[in-house]
Enzyme design. Structure first.
Site, PDB file in Angstrom:
ATOM      1  N   SER A 198       0.852  -1.196   0.000  1.00 32.09           N
ATOM      2  CA  SER A 198       0.000   0.000   0.000  1.00 32.09           C
ATOM      3  C   SER A 198       0.880   1.235   0.000  1.00 32.09           C
ATOM      4  CB  SER A 198      -0.893   0.021   1.250  1.00 32.09           C
ATOM      5  OG  SER A 198      -1.591   1.254   1.367  1.00 32.09           O
ATOM      6  N   TYR A 228      -1.749  -0.832  10.493  1.00 33.76           N
ATOM      7  CA  TYR A 228      -1.811  -0.934   9.042  1.00 33.76           C
ATOM      8  C   TYR A 228      -0.590  -0.272   8.412  1.00 33.76           C
ATOM      9  CZ  TYR A 228      -3.656  -0.866   4.293  1.00 33.76           C
ATOM     10  OH  TYR A 228      -3.825  -1.050   2.945  1.00 33.76           O
TER      11      TYR A 228
END
Length: 262
Positions: free
Chosen positions: A148, A162
């Protein structure tokens, strides 16, 4: 030089975790369109089977929860019951957790780190024999980790585990690549930006607002993600090893604003 079939995947077998929806489904559809047989796995059996039915006979469901090492082992065993070789593994299954710093729980840390970092490593380990069986210097097998841009820049939300997990997976990609290239297995990653999905509800539910902060002035679509994955999976990407391709419309590398405001 003949580039006619540079991006084709005819005769190749792929396994995609988190393949029933979102980015995983985009990649599955793209691989199938280029001639691959694709096994998709997800925690929810019904969703997995529904997507396989939608994508056609070259999409085979293998429902499994890969959030534990035991689950990774079971999925590898399930796959081995169908195929002796694996050309392409896409480690896409992931989770996010957003809670204020003062309240962020251990459960939110462990769930995200386990699924986003530990599972890609151990699933690749369990599937290593099948990947080696498919690999050669002339046609390497491929492992594509879905990371990501949040592993490279901040977002406005308090998604501590995350951010940490995706940064870790980007670097783990390099470490795995250095080892697995000796077996003719190329490990790379794709770092997506704003793509509409259950995980990225902002892009899904507020696409125009999100697009206004992206240099390309739109969120990513299925062709953007499929195209990037097809490049890495096909002959076109055979000389790309250990790298992370950013697929985000310019947020990381072409944005002039503050990273937290982008």
């Amino acid at each position: 030089m003949d580039t006619t079939n540079l991006f084709r995947l005819d005769g190749r077998v792929a396994l995609i975790t988190g393949g029933s929806r979102g980015i995983g489904k985009m990649i599955a559809a793209g691989f199938i369109a280029q001639g691959a047989k694709v096994y998709i796995s997800s925690r929810k059996a019904a969703a997995c089977e529904e997507t396989a039915a939608e994508l056609g006979p070259n999409c085979i469901p293998l429902p499994q929860d890969v959030s534990t090492v035991a689950g990774c082992t079971t999925l590898a065993e399930q796959f081995a019951a169908h195929e002796s070789k694996l050309d392409i593994l896409v480690n896409n299954a992931g989770a996010a957790w957003g809670v204020a710093f003062e309240e962020f729980p251990e459960a939110g840390w462990d769930k995200v780190m386990d699924l986003n970092v530990k599972s890609p490593f151990f699933l690749t380990q369990k599937l290593h024999p099948a990947l080696k069986a498919a690999a050669s210097h002339q046609r390497p097998a491929k492992v594509i980790n879905i990371t990501s841009i949040d592993g490279m820049r901040l977002n406005p939300w308090e998604t501590y585990s995350y951010h940490a997990s995706k940064s870790a997976l980007i670097y783990l990609t390099k470490r795995m690549a250095a080892r697995l290239i000796t077996d003719s297995i190329n490990v790379t990653s794709i770092a997506p930006g704003a793509f509409a999905s259950e995980m990225n509800r902002a892009a899904r539910d507020h696409a125009d607002e999100v697009a206004s902060r992206i240099p390309s002035r739109r969120i990513g679509d299925a062709e953007d993600m499929a195209g990037t994955a097809i490049f890495l999976a096909s002959r076109a990407g055979d000389y790309v090893v250990g790298d992370t391709i950013v697929c985000d419309g310019g947020l990381v590398n072409a944005s002039l604003g503050s990273s937290i405001d982008a």
